[in-house]
Design a protein around this motif. Sequence first.
Motif, PDB file in Angstrom:
ATOM      1  N   MET A 108     -45.367  78.891  52.156  1.00 35.66           N
ATOM      2  CA  MET A 108     -45.463  80.120  51.595  1.00 35.66           C
ATOM      3  C   MET A 108     -44.329  80.990  52.623  1.00 35.66           C
ATOM      4  O   MET A 108     -44.401  80.812  53.749  1.00 35.66           O
ATOM      5  CB  MET A 108     -46.807  80.990  51.864  1.00 35.66           C
ATOM      6  N   THR A 109     -43.589  81.844  51.937  1.00 32.15           N
ATOM      7  CA  THR A 109     -42.311  82.401  52.613  1.00 32.15           C
ATOM      8  C   THR A 109     -43.007  83.743  53.199  1.00 32.15           C
ATOM      9  O   THR A 109     -43.934  84.427  52.591  1.00 32.15           O
ATOM     10  CB  THR A 109     -41.242  82.388  51.881  1.00 32.15           C
ATOM     11  N   ASP A 110     -41.888  84.488  54.032  1.00 29.07           N
ATOM     12  CA  ASP A 110     -42.326  85.843  54.455  1.00 29.07           C
ATOM     13  C   ASP A 110     -42.465  86.875  53.236  1.00 29.07           C
ATOM     14  O   ASP A 110     -42.994  87.915  53.187  1.00 29.07           O
ATOM     15  CB  ASP A 110     -41.308  86.312  55.427  1.00 29.07           C
ATOM     16  N   ARG A 111     -41.713  86.468  52.279  1.00 31.96           N
ATOM     17  CA  ARG A 111     -41.625  87.535  51.071  1.00 31.96           C
ATOM     18  C   ARG A 111     -43.137  87.452  50.431  1.00 31.96           C
ATOM     19  O   ARG A 111     -43.299  88.336  49.486  1.00 31.96           O
ATOM     20  CB  ARG A 111     -40.431  87.099  50.013  1.00 31.96           C
ATOM     21  N   ASN A 112     -43.989  86.360  50.730  1.00 31.83           N
ATOM     22  CA  ASN A 112     -45.249  86.444  50.232  1.00 31.83           C
ATOM     23  C   ASN A 112     -46.395  87.080  51.009  1.00 31.83           C
ATOM     24  O   ASN A 112     -47.340  87.279  50.735  1.00 31.83           O
ATOM     25  CB  ASN A 112     -45.810  85.194  49.732  1.00 31.83           C
ATOM     26  N   ARG A 113     -45.917  87.859  51.906  1.00 28.47           N
ATOM     27  CA  ARG A 113     -46.674  88.559  52.853  1.00 28.47           C
ATOM     28  C   ARG A 113     -46.997  89.823  52.306  1.00 28.47           C
ATOM     29  O   ARG A 113     -46.445  90.651  51.460  1.00 28.47           O
ATOM     30  CB  ARG A 113     -46.035  89.039  54.232  1.00 28.47           C
ATOM     31  N   ASP A 114     -48.270  90.244  52.426  1.00 21.44           N
ATOM     32  CA  ASP A 114     -48.762  91.410  51.907  1.00 21.44           C
ATOM     33  C   ASP A 114     -48.077  92.779  52.756  1.00 21.44           C
ATOM     34  O   ASP A 114     -47.687  92.742  54.005  1.00 21.44           O
ATOM     35  CB  ASP A 114     -50.287  91.747  52.165  1.00 21.44           C
ATOM     36  N   ASP A 115     -47.596  93.516  51.873  1.00 26.51           N
ATOM     37  CA  ASP A 115     -46.695  94.771  52.476  1.00 26.51           C
ATOM     38  C   ASP A 115     -47.230  95.516  53.667  1.00 26.51           C
ATOM     39  O   ASP A 115     -46.573  95.852  54.540  1.00 26.51           O
ATOM     40  CB  ASP A 115     -46.122  95.653  51.064  1.00 26.51           C
ATOM     41  N   ALA A 116     -48.440  95.924  53.426  1.00 30.49           N
ATOM     42  CA  ALA A 116     -49.048  96.716  54.220  1.00 30.49           C
ATOM     43  C   ALA A 116     -49.492  96.136  55.705  1.00 30.49           C
ATOM     44  O   ALA A 116     -49.448  96.729  56.657  1.00 30.49           O
ATOM     45  CB  ALA A 116     -50.282  97.222  53.722  1.00 30.49           C
ATOM     46  N   SER A 117     -49.834  94.841  55.753  1.00 27.31           N
ATOM     47  CA  SER A 117     -50.338  94.379  56.820  1.00 27.31           C
ATOM     48  C   SER A 117     -49.379  93.214  57.625  1.00 27.31           C
ATOM     49  O   SER A 117     -49.637  92.795  58.501  1.00 27.31           O
ATOM     50  CB  SER A 117     -51.745  93.612  56.845  1.00 27.31           C
ATOM     51  N   GLY A 118     -48.634  92.733  56.768  1.00 26.12           N
ATOM     52  CA  GLY A 118     -47.576  91.867  57.101  1.00 26.12           C
ATOM     53  C   GLY A 118     -48.276  90.393  57.068  1.00 26.12           C
ATOM     54  O   GLY A 118     -47.820  89.430  57.668  1.00 26.12           O
ATOM     55  N   LEU A 119     -49.545  90.203  56.544  1.00 22.83           N
ATOM     56  CA  LEU A 119     -50.050  88.952  56.665  1.00 22.83           C
ATOM     57  C   LEU A 119     -50.004  88.411  55.235  1.00 22.83           C
ATOM     58  O   LEU A 119     -50.292  89.062  54.030  1.00 22.83           O
ATOM     59  CB  LEU A 119     -51.534  89.188  57.041  1.00 22.83           C
ATOM     60  N   ASP A 120     -49.907  86.982  55.189  1.00 26.30           N
ATOM     61  CA  ASP A 120     -49.995  86.362  53.987  1.00 26.30           C
ATOM     62  C   ASP A 120     -51.137  85.502  53.877  1.00 26.30           C
ATOM     63  O   ASP A 120     -52.112  85.597  54.778  1.00 26.30           O
ATOM     64  CB  ASP A 120     -48.823  85.433  53.790  1.00 26.30           C
ATOM     65  N   GLY A 121     -51.501  84.818  52.803  1.00 27.61           N
ATOM     66  CA  GLY A 121     -52.464  83.809  52.454  1.00 27.61           C
ATOM     67  C   GLY A 121     -53.003  82.861  53.679  1.00 27.61           C
ATOM     68  O   GLY A 121     -54.079  82.649  53.980  1.00 27.61           O
ATOM     69  N   PHE A 122     -51.924  82.235  54.193  1.00 23.11           N
ATOM     70  CA  PHE A 122     -51.980  81.354  55.492  1.00 23.11           C
ATOM     71  C   PHE A 122     -52.495  82.009  56.581  1.00 23.11           C
ATOM     72  O   PHE A 122     -53.671  81.696  57.129  1.00 23.11           O
ATOM     73  CB  PHE A 122     -50.753  80.576  55.669  1.00 23.11           C
ATOM     74  N   ASP A 123     -52.146  83.257  56.910  1.00 22.86           N
ATOM     75  CA  ASP A 123     -52.710  84.022  58.050  1.00 22.86           C
ATOM     76  C   ASP A 123     -54.064  84.587  57.708  1.00 22.86           C
ATOM     77  O   ASP A 123     -54.935  84.286  58.638  1.00 22.86           O
ATOM     78  CB  ASP A 123     -51.549  85.258  58.115  1.00 22.86           C
ATOM     79  N   LEU A 124     -54.457  84.922  56.698  1.00 14.26           N
ATOM     80  CA  LEU A 124     -56.002  85.229  56.276  1.00 14.26           C
ATOM     81  C   LEU A 124     -56.765  84.087  56.384  1.00 14.26           C
ATOM     82  O   LEU A 124     -57.921  84.469  56.730  1.00 14.26           O
ATOM     83  CB  LEU A 124     -55.982  85.927  54.872  1.00 14.26           C
ATOM     84  N   ALA A 125     -56.127  82.867  56.038  1.00 12.35           N
ATOM     85  CA  ALA A 125     -56.781  81.879  55.969  1.00 12.35           C
ATOM     86  C   ALA A 125     -57.294  81.449  57.608  1.00 12.35           C
ATOM     87  O   ALA A 125     -58.286  80.850  57.810  1.00 12.35           O
ATOM     88  CB  ALA A 125     -56.332  80.509  55.316  1.00 12.35           C
ATOM     89  N   ILE A 126     -56.278  81.530  58.445  1.00  9.62           N
ATOM     90  CA  ILE A 126     -56.343  81.219  59.728  1.00  9.62           C
ATOM     91  C   ILE A 126     -57.451  82.017  60.220  1.00  9.62           C
ATOM     92  O   ILE A 126     -58.154  81.619  61.294  1.00  9.62           O
ATOM     93  CB  ILE A 126     -55.149  81.504  60.662  1.00  9.62           C
ATOM     94  N   LEU A 127     -57.130  83.565  60.191  1.00  3.82           N
ATOM     95  CA  LEU A 127     -58.038  84.371  60.605  1.00  3.82           C
ATOM     96  C   LEU A 127     -59.485  84.210  60.245  1.00  3.82           C
ATOM     97  O   LEU A 127     -60.518  84.452  60.954  1.00  3.82           O
ATOM     98  CB  LEU A 127     -57.736  85.574  60.201  1.00  3.82           C
ATOM     99  N   ASP A 128     -59.784  83.861  59.072  1.00  5.44           N
ATOM    100  CA  ASP A 128     -61.183  83.522  58.521  1.00  5.44           C
ATOM    101  C   ASP A 128     -61.920  82.291  59.272  1.00  5.44           C
ATOM    102  O   ASP A 128     -62.872  82.436  59.711  1.00  5.44           O
ATOM    103  CB  ASP A 128     -60.924  83.203  56.954  1.00  5.44           C
ATOM    104  N   ILE A 129     -61.025  81.201  59.500  1.00  8.72           N
ATOM    105  CA  ILE A 129     -61.445  80.204  60.384  1.00  8.72           C
ATOM    106  C   ILE A 129     -61.854  80.660  61.819  1.00  8.72           C
ATOM    107  O   ILE A 129     -62.896  80.335  62.223  1.00  8.72           O
ATOM    108  CB  ILE A 129     -60.477  78.899  60.123  1.00  8.72           C
ATOM    109  N   LEU A 130     -61.067  81.243  62.550  1.00  9.18           N
ATOM    110  CA  LEU A 130     -61.006  81.806  63.781  1.00  9.18           C
ATOM    111  C   LEU A 130     -62.169  82.875  63.805  1.00  9.18           C
ATOM    112  O   LEU A 130     -62.724  82.806  64.919  1.00  9.18           O
ATOM    113  CB  LEU A 130     -59.519  82.491  64.633  1.00  9.18           C
TER     114      LEU A 130
END
Length: 166
Positions: free
Chosen positions: A1-23
Motif C-alpha cells: 500500500m502506498t502513501d496515496r492510499n492514506r486516509d486524507d484526514a489522519s494520514g493513516l492507511d490500512g496498514f497503520d490502522l492494523a498496526i495500531l489495532d495490534i498495539l
Amino acid sequence: MTDRNRDDASGLDGFDLAILDILQKDNKTPQRLIAETIGLSAPAVQRRIKRMEETGTIMANVAIVNPSHVHHEITIVVEVEMCSEFGETHDATRNAFADAPEVQQCYYVTGEVDFILLVVVQTMSDYEAMTRRLFFSNKNVKRFRSFVAMDRVKVGLNLELNPKRR
C-alpha cells in the motif's frame, strides 16, 4: 500500500490502522509478529510505528495497572460546575485538575457541568483531602457532585479502528 492510499484526514492507511489495532491490545507484540500478521516487513512496521510516535498518533507506551493491586480501591466520578468558564481562573482550574495525581481522566464538557473527572484514591480520607485542595480552596468552583463507583464494569482505552473498513 502506498502513501496515496492514506486516509486524507489522519494520514493513516490500512496498514497503520492494523498496526495500531495490534498495539492497543498488547504494545509488547514483537514487530516481527506484527509484520507477519499484516503482510509487511519488520523494518516497514518499525518505520510506521516510529512515525506514528513522532506525529502523536501513538501518545504513549504504558503499563495499565490494576488499581486494586496497588490499594487504590475507590473510583469516583466527579462533576464540577465552575463560576466562570473564561479567563485565567478557568485555565488555572483546568491545569490543577490535569496535574492532580488522583485524577486519571479529566474532560471539559458541554451541558450543566463544566468538567467530568475520573478519580482513583486509596481511601475516602484521600478523596476528602483532594476535594479540599481542588474544589473548596478554588473560588471558581461553584459546586461539585461525586459518584462513587461500586464496580469497575469496563475500563479501557482501545479505539475501534477496524482497518478492513478503510
